[in-house]
Design a protein around this motif. Structure first.
Motif, mmCIF file in Angstrom:
data_model
loop_
_atom_site.group_PDB
_atom_site.id
_atom_site.type_symbol
_atom_site.label_atom_id
_atom_site.label_comp_id
_atom_site.label_asym_id
_atom_site.label_seq_id
_atom_site.Cartn_x
_atom_site.Cartn_y
_atom_site.Cartn_z
ATOM 1 N N ASN A 76 0.820 -1.217 0.000
ATOM 2 C CA ASN A 76 0.000 0.000 0.000
ATOM 3 C C ASN A 76 0.848 1.260 0.000
ATOM 4 N N VAL A 77 1.899 1.271 0.810
ATOM 5 C CA VAL A 77 2.785 2.438 0.869
ATOM 6 C C VAL A 77 3.487 2.627 -0.476
ATOM 7 N N ARG A 78 3.932 1.549 -1.073
ATOM 8 C CA ARG A 78 4.602 1.645 -2.376
ATOM 9 C C ARG A 78 3.653 2.198 -3.436
ATOM 10 N N HIS A 79 2.433 1.726 -3.432
ATOM 11 C CA HIS A 79 1.434 2.206 -4.398
ATOM 12 C C HIS A 79 1.179 3.705 -4.217
ATOM 13 N N LEU A 80 1.020 4.149 -2.982
ATOM 14 C CA LEU A 80 0.794 5.574 -2.724
ATOM 15 C C LEU A 80 2.000 6.422 -3.133
ATOM 16 N N LEU A 81 3.201 5.916 -2.900
ATOM 17 C CA LEU A 81 4.406 6.647 -3.317
ATOM 18 C C LEU A 81 4.448 6.819 -4.829
ATOM 19 N N LEU A 82 4.098 5.775 -5.554
ATOM 20 C CA LEU A 82 4.106 5.870 -7.015
ATOM 21 C C LEU A 82 3.056 6.857 -7.509
ATOM 22 N N LEU A 83 1.886 6.892 -6.866
ATOM 23 C CA LEU A 83 0.858 7.861 -7.250
ATOM 24 C C LEU A 83 1.295 9.287 -6.932
ATOM 25 N N PHE A 84 1.906 9.468 -5.772
ATOM 26 C CA PHE A 84 2.367 10.799 -5.379
ATOM 27 C C PHE A 84 3.486 11.273 -6.302
ATOM 28 N N ARG A 85 4.334 10.351 -6.723
ATOM 29 C CA ARG A 85 5.450 10.683 -7.604
ATOM 30 C C ARG A 85 4.951 11.306 -8.905
ATOM 31 N N LEU A 86 3.807 10.848 -9.402
ATOM 32 C CA LEU A 86 3.256 11.377 -10.653
ATOM 33 C C LEU A 86 2.884 12.849 -10.541
ATOM 34 N N GLN A 87 2.601 13.315 -9.331
ATOM 35 C CA GLN A 87 2.196 14.708 -9.145
ATOM 36 C C GLN A 87 3.374 15.657 -9.040
ATOM 37 N N LEU A 88 4.549 15.129 -8.769
ATOM 38 C CA LEU A 88 5.707 15.994 -8.559
ATOM 39 C C LEU A 88 6.239 16.517 -9.882
ATOM 40 N N GLN A 89 6.666 17.768 -9.867
ATOM 41 C CA GLN A 89 7.214 18.389 -11.063
ATOM 42 C C GLN A 89 8.748 18.308 -11.087
ATOM 43 N N GLU A 90 9.359 18.281 -9.919
ATOM 44 C CA GLU A 90 10.819 18.321 -9.825
ATOM 45 C C GLU A 90 11.418 16.936 -10.111
ATOM 46 N N PRO A 91 12.282 16.830 -11.117
ATOM 47 C CA PRO A 91 12.849 15.528 -11.487
ATOM 48 C C PRO A 91 13.657 14.872 -10.363
ATOM 49 N N LYS A 92 14.373 15.680 -9.584
ATOM 50 C CA LYS A 92 15.195 15.118 -8.501
ATOM 51 C C LYS A 92 14.319 14.443 -7.455
ATOM 52 N N ALA A 93 13.222 15.071 -7.073
ATOM 53 C CA ALA A 93 12.307 14.485 -6.090
ATOM 54 C C ALA A 93 11.646 13.228 -6.655
ATOM 55 N N ARG A 94 11.320 13.254 -7.941
ATOM 56 C CA ARG A 94 10.710 12.073 -8.572
ATOM 57 C C ARG A 94 11.678 10.888 -8.549
ATOM 58 N N ARG A 95 12.964 11.168 -8.822
ATOM 59 C CA ARG A 95 13.963 10.086 -8.798
ATOM 60 C C ARG A 95 14.114 9.519 -7.386
ATOM 61 N N LYS A 96 14.110 10.380 -6.375
ATOM 62 C CA LYS A 96 14.244 9.912 -4.988
ATOM 63 C C LYS A 96 13.063 9.017 -4.604
ATOM 64 N N LEU A 97 11.860 9.411 -4.997
ATOM 65 C CA LEU A 97 10.700 8.585 -4.680
ATOM 66 C C LEU A 97 10.726 7.263 -5.444
ATOM 67 N N LEU A 98 11.244 7.288 -6.650
ATOM 68 C CA LEU A 98 11.358 6.044 -7.409
ATOM 69 C C LEU A 98 12.341 5.090 -6.718
ATOM 70 N N ARG A 99 13.461 5.637 -6.222
ATOM 71 C CA ARG A 99 14.425 4.805 -5.490
ATOM 72 C C ARG A 99 13.811 4.248 -4.206
ATOM 73 N N LEU A 100 13.056 5.080 -3.499
ATOM 74 C CA LEU A 100 12.394 4.616 -2.278
ATOM 75 C C LEU A 100 11.383 3.519 -2.591
#
Length: 117
Positions: A76-100
């Motif tokens: 569930n946490v992984r799914h929510l992280l992936l959904l939240f990642r789609l809303q982010l505009q900053e590439p660096k933050a998106r990469r960090k969430l993808l790694r997490l």
């Protein structure tokens, strides 16, 4: 009038033009107009992908703590992280969430070695 929100067809009617090309002769589209339209379009797109609200139990501590509950929580946490990642505009933050998210996937795979599902 366009900058105030009047649509192009309405403006055409107000000016009494039969052809849109005639109305276009009177328009002056500036760089600022283009930037504003682009910004508005991005805002509309961002609001289309809202994170769903998951129902939470009455207490944050589950009644039964076992591997299945832990696997479910990690998924569930992984799914929510992936959904939240789609809303982010900053590439660096998106990469960090993808790694997490990848770390959570590795954790889930490691849990599979403890006991069968």
């Amino acid at each position: 009038m366009l900058r105030l929100g009047v649509s192009l067809p309405a403006l055409m009617q107000l000016l009494g033009h039969k052809d849109i090309r005639m109305t276009m002769r009177y328009l002056d589209v500036t760089q600022q107009d283009l930037q504003r339209e682009f910004h508005c379009a991005r805002q509309k797109t961002a609001s289309l992908h809202l994170i769903p609200k998951l129902p939470l139990p009455q207490t944050t501590t589950p009644q039964l703590v076992d591997l299945a509950t832990i696997r479910s929580a990690v998924a569930n946490v992984r799914h929510l992280l992936l959904l939240f990642r789609l809303q982010l505009q900053e590439p660096k933050a998106r990469r960090k969430l993808l790694r997490l998210s990848q770390r959570l996937l590795n954790l889930s795979r490691a849990l599979d070695h403890f006991a069968p599902k």
